[in-house]
Write a protein that holds these residues in place. Structure first.
Motif, PDB file in Angstrom:
ATOM      1  N   UNK A 160      -6.614   9.383  11.780  1.00 17.69           N
ATOM      2  CA  UNK A 160      -7.396   8.186  12.105  1.00 17.69           C
ATOM      3  C   UNK A 160      -6.788   7.109  12.274  1.00 17.69           C
ATOM      4  N   UNK A 161      -5.330   7.419  10.977  1.00 13.89           N
ATOM      5  CA  UNK A 161      -4.602   6.212  10.053  1.00 13.89           C
ATOM      6  C   UNK A 161      -3.729   5.976  10.788  1.00 13.89           C
ATOM      7  N   UNK A 162      -2.736   4.810  11.187  1.00 14.51           N
ATOM      8  CA  UNK A 162      -1.623   4.583  11.552  1.00 14.51           C
ATOM      9  C   UNK A 162      -0.335   5.368  10.293  1.00 14.51           C
ATOM     10  N   UNK A 163       0.916   4.824  10.628  1.00 12.00           N
ATOM     11  CA  UNK A 163       1.600   5.699   9.496  1.00 12.00           C
ATOM     12  C   UNK A 163       1.386   3.845   8.451  1.00 12.00           C
ATOM     13  N   UNK A 164       1.008   2.722   8.711  1.00 12.04           N
ATOM     14  CA  UNK A 164       1.136   1.725   8.030  1.00 12.04           C
ATOM     15  C   UNK A 164      -0.255   2.260   6.730  1.00 12.04           C
ATOM     16  N   UNK A 165      -0.779   2.960   7.628  1.00 10.28           N
ATOM     17  CA  UNK A 165      -2.028   3.042   6.047  1.00 10.28           C
ATOM     18  C   UNK A 165      -1.649   4.960   5.797  1.00 10.28           C
ATOM     19  N   UNK A 166      -1.063   5.727   5.859  1.00  2.00           N
ATOM     20  CA  UNK A 166      -1.297   7.004   5.290  1.00  2.00           C
ATOM     21  C   UNK A 166       0.362   7.573   5.248  1.00  2.00           C
ATOM     22  N   UNK A 167       1.005   8.043   4.655  1.00  2.00           N
ATOM     23  CA  UNK A 167       0.060   8.378   2.983  1.00  2.00           C
ATOM     24  C   UNK A 167      -0.291   7.155   2.331  1.00  2.00           C
ATOM     25  N   UNK A 168      -1.092   7.991   1.493  1.00  2.00           N
ATOM     26  CA  UNK A 168      -1.627   6.567   0.627  1.00  2.00           C
ATOM     27  C   UNK A 168      -0.864   6.448  -0.666  1.00  2.00           C
ATOM     28  N   UNK A 169      -1.127   5.269  -1.358  1.00  2.00           N
ATOM     29  CA  UNK A 169       0.341   4.709  -2.339  1.00  2.00           C
ATOM     30  C   UNK A 169       0.400   5.862  -2.537  1.00  2.00           C
ATOM     31  N   UNK A 170      -0.673   6.646  -3.503  1.00  2.00           N
ATOM     32  CA  UNK A 170      -0.307   7.555  -4.893  1.00  2.00           C
ATOM     33  C   UNK A 170       0.505   9.094  -4.289  1.00  2.00           C
ATOM     34  N   UNK A 171      -0.285   9.263  -3.263  1.00  2.00           N
ATOM     35  CA  UNK A 171       0.965  10.269  -2.341  1.00  2.00           C
ATOM     36  C   UNK A 171       2.500   9.572  -2.481  1.00  2.00           C
ATOM     37  N   UNK A 172       2.533   8.458  -2.577  1.00  2.00           N
ATOM     38  CA  UNK A 172       4.202   7.840  -1.969  1.00  2.00           C
ATOM     39  C   UNK A 172       5.189   7.886  -3.014  1.00  2.00           C
ATOM     40  N   UNK A 173       4.147   7.897  -4.300  1.00  2.00           N
ATOM     41  CA  UNK A 173       4.538   7.463  -5.522  1.00  2.00           C
ATOM     42  C   UNK A 173       5.100   8.923  -6.293  1.00  2.00           C
ATOM     43  N   UNK A 174       4.464  10.170  -5.575  1.00  2.00           N
ATOM     44  CA  UNK A 174       4.629  11.178  -5.635  1.00  2.00           C
ATOM     45  C   UNK A 174       5.625  11.772  -5.383  1.00  2.00           C
ATOM     46  N   UNK A 175       5.935  11.481  -3.799  1.00  2.00           N
ATOM     47  CA  UNK A 175       6.820  11.290  -2.919  1.00  2.00           C
ATOM     48  C   UNK A 175       8.433  10.866  -3.876  1.00  2.00           C
ATOM     49  N   UNK A 176       8.092  10.255  -4.009  1.00  2.00           N
ATOM     50  CA  UNK A 176       9.445   9.332  -5.134  1.00  2.00           C
ATOM     51  C   UNK A 176       9.491  10.116  -6.464  1.00  2.00           C
TER      52      UNK A 176
END
Length: 191
Positions: A160-176
């Motif tokens: 129920x999250x929008x793309x602005x709400x997920x993935x979470x910051x930790x997952x995005x840092x992992x992606x980087x």
């Protein structure tokens, strides 16, 4: 300079956000040029995108996990990749992959196995995350590799999250970090 192509499908925008984080990480590697290729709602990419994939040193596949595997749009792209497969056009390119689903597990590993198999069909050289998981009692949800994947990048976005709400910051840092690792590996293989 390593050329990295990220080809992905995103149904709701969460996987697109993950792809953009992978792109940012890959672009942070010295001398890397990165192209983001979105598979459209009909499962297609443009002819110019096929040429970008042919010229790439590394191809990173991305798909949401739907019903335990890639989206049908990604599968259509994968089936269309039989044309470069016949000539082994992607042989010895660096391959890697990422996925996102609503639940912490969501059978994301099944999706990564599919993407790995696609890479092996194309005779690619696979790169995993290279990150230890955040699996101690002190671990927090936004730690690096909290989802704990080695064979490819995983992220989780609540249904129920929008793309602005997920993935979470930790997952995005992992992606980087993952994107940077793939681009750096591609550069090593170019030497």
């Amino acid at each position: 300079m390593s050329k990295v192509a990220i080809v992905y499908h995103s149904g709701y925008g969460h996987t697109k956000k993950q792809a953009e984080a992978v792109q940012a990480g890959a672009a942070s590697a010295a001398g890397a040029s990165v192209e983001l290729i979105a598979i459209n709602a009909e499962g297609n990419i443009a002819d110019a995108d096929w040429a970008t994939l042919a010229a790439a040193d590394a191809i990173i596949f991305g798909s949401p996990t739907y019903m335990g595997t890639v989206s049908w749009q990604f599968k259509k792209f994968a089936d269309a990749s039989s044309k470069p497969w016949f000539t082994q056009q992607w042989k010895d390119k660096i391959g890697a992959a990422f996925t996102n689903s609503a639940t912490m597990n969501g059978d994301k590993l099944s999706t990564l196995h599919y993407l790995f198999t696609l890479g092996m069909q194309h005779s690619m050289i696979w790169v995993g995350t290279g990150m230890m998981p955040a699996n101690s009692k002190a671990a927090q949800r936004n730690d690096i590799n909290f989802v704990g994947s080695f064979s490819g990048l995983m992220a989780q976005s609540p249904s129920d999250s929008s793309p602005e709400e997920g993935p979470l910051p930790g997952d995005l840092e992992t992606a980087k970090l993952f994107g940077k690792r793939v681009a750096e590996t591609a550069a090593q293989f170019r030497k």
